[in-house]
Write a protein that holds these residues in place. Structure first.
Motif, PDB file in Angstrom:
ATOM      1  N   GLN A  23      -2.507   2.516   1.482  1.00 46.73           N
ATOM      2  CA  GLN A  23      -1.521   2.238   2.528  1.00 46.73           C
ATOM      3  C   GLN A  23      -2.067   2.626   3.900  1.00 46.73           C
ATOM      4  OE1 GLN A  23       1.723   4.455   0.808  1.00 46.73           O
ATOM      5  NE2 GLN A  23       2.716   2.598  -0.008  1.00 46.73           N
ATOM      6  N   ARG A  24      -2.823   3.714   3.938  1.00 47.49           N
ATOM      7  CA  ARG A  24      -3.367   4.180   5.202  1.00 47.49           C
ATOM      8  C   ARG A  24      -4.379   3.182   5.771  1.00 47.49           C
ATOM      9  NH1 ARG A  24      -4.660   8.712   3.463  1.00 47.49           N
ATOM     10  NH2 ARG A  24      -6.950   8.669   3.339  1.00 47.49           N
ATOM     11  N   GLU A  75      -4.447  -0.038   4.883  1.00 51.94           N
ATOM     12  CA  GLU A  75      -3.826  -1.367   4.799  1.00 51.94           C
ATOM     13  C   GLU A  75      -4.609  -2.311   3.884  1.00 51.94           C
ATOM     14  OE1 GLU A  75      -3.319  -2.800   8.761  1.00 51.94           O
ATOM     15  OE2 GLU A  75      -1.739  -1.355   9.233  1.00 51.94           O
ATOM     16  N   HIS A 114      -4.039  -4.336   1.242  1.00 48.71           N
ATOM     17  CA  HIS A 114      -2.790  -4.858   0.674  1.00 48.71           C
ATOM     18  C   HIS A 114      -2.896  -5.181  -0.819  1.00 48.71           C
ATOM     19  CE1 HIS A 114      -1.051  -4.895   4.634  1.00 48.71           C
ATOM     20  NE2 HIS A 114      -2.071  -5.617   5.105  1.00 48.71           N
ATOM     21  N   ILE A 150      -2.935  -1.983  -2.706  1.00 49.18           N
ATOM     22  CA  ILE A 150      -1.591  -1.386  -2.693  1.00 49.18           C
ATOM     23  C   ILE A 150      -0.750  -2.001  -3.804  1.00 49.18           C
ATOM     24  CG2 ILE A 150       0.576  -1.259  -1.386  1.00 49.18           C
ATOM     25  CD1 ILE A 150      -1.152  -1.143   1.182  1.00 49.18           C
ATOM     26  N   GLN A 164       0.878  -0.289  -7.117  1.00 45.75           N
ATOM     27  CA  GLN A 164       2.329  -0.294  -7.337  1.00 45.75           C
ATOM     28  C   GLN A 164       2.668  -0.847  -8.721  1.00 45.75           C
ATOM     29  OE1 GLN A 164       3.382  -2.577  -3.807  1.00 45.75           O
ATOM     30  NE2 GLN A 164       4.442  -0.791  -2.933  1.00 45.75           N
TER      31      GLN A 164
END
Length: 743
Positions: free
Chosen positions: A604-605, A607, A609, A612, A616
């Protein structure tokens, strides 16, 4: 003694049934039976064939009735004067090819022509087949058979020119020597005149070029011409062309077994015979030479011969019986090639795959596609390579060995090295291009190409990259190994890296692991720590998908240590995330959650994507095991939304399966079934049979939990058809099915 009675005696003495004799001489069983009982008269062709089969030296021909029809007497006379060779008693059962030639010669096929050209690679048995067919067909031609070996491919013998061939045929046709014109065209005109109104089968063996054949083709419609050649003779526009291939394995084994019928060790088990047949490439000449070597050495067993032929570097030398040599047979075809074709023929042997596509051939040649296609067409016409489909070429096994041992050394070593550099650059470039299309968000290093060939594919334009990989991945695995063997270590690990996305999509674990092991070795030789770390990580992924958790953990920890040494935070956190998956699969879900959340914070830091969303999705599965269904669904939904936005269908299908699993764990059967059906649709769209099998398994689990056992079995059966044996160690749906006692 009558002809029929003697034929029956010889047949019974040889312990042949009428059916077996019919197969050997190619006359019907019913006709032979009538000949033996005197209900049908024999003919000269049958007598000659049977004399050859039984080795009786003309005994049966001498028993032909003296009142035989004039047509039979004329056919026998012409056959004797033309010198049609005897048929060999040892012959492979090429019934289909014999019928194809018969139908072509007798014009029983659409577009029937006056000329039938039989072509194929050296040693494939063209002459044996055509001579046998000519014996069978001669009764259809009132005036008999004219046979001539044109010696177009005979070592140490001069080729028979058209003028020489016409001189011989005119003499056979009764033209006095002093009346044969000196000019070739005049001879051809006289030849056509002498054949007018007559019916001959003209067999021209061992032709090399069309220009030598055209003067020998008569204008008389009752005559036919049967030609053999190593070349395709494409300029014979009106001919019927028949390609003779190597023997099917069963026929090759039968021929070899027949050839060694009197050898002391002929009764050895079939394993050695099968090995010998394979090492001879199912080529009749090679089989005959191997059998002759065995007969000349009675103490050898079949296993010993098989072992001698097993060494590829010595195989061509073993296939030499003193009078016949596979090397000499191929050498003539090779020497006839123009220099550029000889060079490419040798360079093609550098390619380690079972076949190669046009771009790889062009890379080896260092030429553009049109020039390469012309060179390949010449090799194809000479039957030194085959082409099973458009743009893909293959060597016969023995010709590949010949190319490696004879043709390749003729190419200077610097040229060979340059050709390999172009070949590896091309394939890394093309595979990387497809990988960027399949997984555009993947973290990767840029690659510099210093030896790209003139022709490279453009998969972004053609939209056929995945199809290219589907056809080419086996060759790419071989090229990865070859790159390491030849010292192109950068290309070895880069090729393995670029194959990862396709192997993950198709779940080809074994080649994935094989290429990664080669990549790791090459990266270590180069001292490239980043390549070592990335390859170790990829080995962990492949190992974990195989359920090899301990091995996967070792690879991930090695990757983590290397990334930390390099101060590569992205790589280090990816390794942390992967180690968290190990904890999850071992049932340590709290530790797994902690590791994944650590990786998520980093992604997240920066980015990242796609990373991420992948994390998740993993967290959702861990939370489901911890009973935290609401946040699990939130994470799975967020991952799916990101993958949709990025256009990553495979990742989206995996997220839908994750949603299905969370709903199933929460006993929300309707929602679980909906998510799994959506996952199934998306899996089929992106071509992932693995994720489709997960979805079908999940649907089966939902149905079984609802008491719909028949429907569950149907889903599980479909899952097995799509991708059998989902590993319960890493696939939650497979574990659930196993818990139902249905795994």
């Amino acid at each position: 003694m009558t002809f029929g009675a003697e034929l029956r005696r010889l047949r019974q003495e040889a312990k042949l049934s009428l059916t077996e004799l019919a197969t050997r001489v190619h006359y019907s069983k019913g006709y032979l039976s009538k000949v033996e009982t005197g209900m049908a008269g024999p003919n000269a062709a049958l007598a000659a064939l049977c004399d050859t089969e039984f080795g009786t030296g003309g005994t049966l021909t001498a028993l032909l009735p003296t009142d035989a029809p004039r047509r039979q007497r004329r056919a026998a006379l012409v056959m004797m004067r033309s010198g049609l060779p005897a048929v060999t008693p040892h012959f492979a059962d090429r019934a289909d090819e014999l019928e194809e030639i018969r139908a072509a010669v007798l014009r029983e096929v659409e577009g029937g022509a006056a000329v039938c050209a039989v072509h194929g690679m050296a040693g494939v048995g063209k002459t044996t087949l055509v001579v046998r067919c000519a014996h069978r067909l001669q009764t259809h031609f009132t005036d008999g058979v004219l046979f001539l070996d044109l010696r177009g491919h005979t070592p140490g013998a001069g080729e028979v020119t058209a003028a020489e061939a016409l001189d011989r045929f005119l003499r056979i046709l009764g033209v006095p020597a002093e009346e044969i014109p000196a000019d070739t065209d005049d001879r051809a005109a006289l030849y056509r005149d002498r054949l007018r109104g007559r019916s001959f089968l003209i067999v021209l063996d061992n032709a090399r070029a069309t220009r030598h054949l055209l003067p020998l083709v008569p204008a008389e419609p009752q005559c036919r011409v049967l030609v053999t050649s190593r070349h395709r003779l494409a300029a014979l526009d009106d001919a019927r062309h028949i390609t003779l291939a190597t023997l099917p394995h069963e026929q090759a084994a039968a021929l070899f077994t027949e050839l060694i019928h009197d050898h002391p060790h002929r009764t050895d088990d079939g394993t050695a015979v099968s090995g010998i047949v394979n090492r001879c490439g199912r080529l009749p000449l090679a089989l005959r030479i191997a059998a002759a070597r065995l007969r000349a050495n009675p103490s050898w067993t079949l296993a010993e011969l098989d072992q001698r032929l097993d060494d590829e570097s010595a195989r061509l030398g073993e296939l030499d019986d003193g009078e016949r040599s596979i090397t000499a047979t191929f050498q003539l075809s090779y020497r006839e090639l123009p220099a550029q074709q000889q060079r490419l023929f040798g360079l093609l042997a550098l390619h380690p795959g079972a076949d190669l596509e046009i771009y790889s051939a062009a890379a080896l040649a260092g030429a553009d596609l049109p020039s390469t296609e012309r060179l390949l067409a010449g090799l194809h016409d000479a039957h030194l390579i085959t082409q099973e489909s458009t743009g893909r070429y293959q060597f016969h096994d023995l010709i590949r060995t010949f190319a490696r041992t004879i043709a390749l050394p003729a190419v200077p070593a610097p040229e060979q090295r340059a050709a390999l550099a172009r070949l590896f650059d091309l394939n890394v470039y093309a595979t990387d291009l497809v990988d960027r299309i399949l997984t555009p968000q993947r973290h990767r290093r840029d690659i510099e190409f210093g030896h790209l060939p003139p022709a490279v594919p453009d998969f972004t334009r053609d939209n056929c990259g995945e199809e290219w990989l589907r056809d080419e991945w086996r060759n790419l695995v071989a090229l990865c190994t070859a790159a390491g063997e030849h010292g192109f270590h950068d290309r070895a690990w880069q090729l393995a890296f670029a194959l990862r996305g396709y192997f993950f999509l198709t779940k080809l674990w074994d080649p994935w692991i094989a290429t990664c092991r080669q990549a790791l070795t090459s990266a270590e030789v180069n001292g490239d720590l980043w390549a070592q770390a990335t390859t170790s990580n990829n080995l962990g992924v492949a190992s974990i998908e195989r359920g090899l958790l301990d091995q996967a953990e070792q690879h991930y920890r090695a990757a983590h240590a290397l990334f930390r040494e390099l101060e590569d935070e992205h790589g280090a956190h990816t390794a942390v995330n992967n180690l968290a998956w190990i904890a999850h699969f071992r049932g340590d879900h709290p530790s797994a959650l902690k590791g994944m959340e650590t990786a998520l914070g980093f992604y997240q830091r920066v980015e990242a994507h796609r990373n991420i969303a992948i994390t998740q999705r993993g967290i959702a599965l861990v939370q489901a095991e911890l009973g935290d269904y609401a946040p699990a669904l939130d994470n799975a939904g967020a991952a799916f939304a990101t993958f949709e936005e990025l256009g990553l269908d495979l990742d989206a299908a995996m997220s839908l399966n994750a949603q299905g699993w969370v709903h199933h764990r929460a006993e929300r059967r309707h929602e679980a079934a909906t998510a799994y059906r959506d996952a199934l649709d998306r899996s089929q769209q992106c071509g992932s049979s693995y994720e489709a099998a997960r979805a079908e398994t999940g649907l089966g689990n939902v149905a079984y939990a609802a008491g719909q056992h028949e429907q569950a079995e149907q889903h599980w059966r479909l899952a097995a058809e799509r991708h059998p044996n989902l590993n319960p160690a890493v696939v939650a749906e497979a574990r659930a099915r196993q818990a139902f006692g249905r795994g």
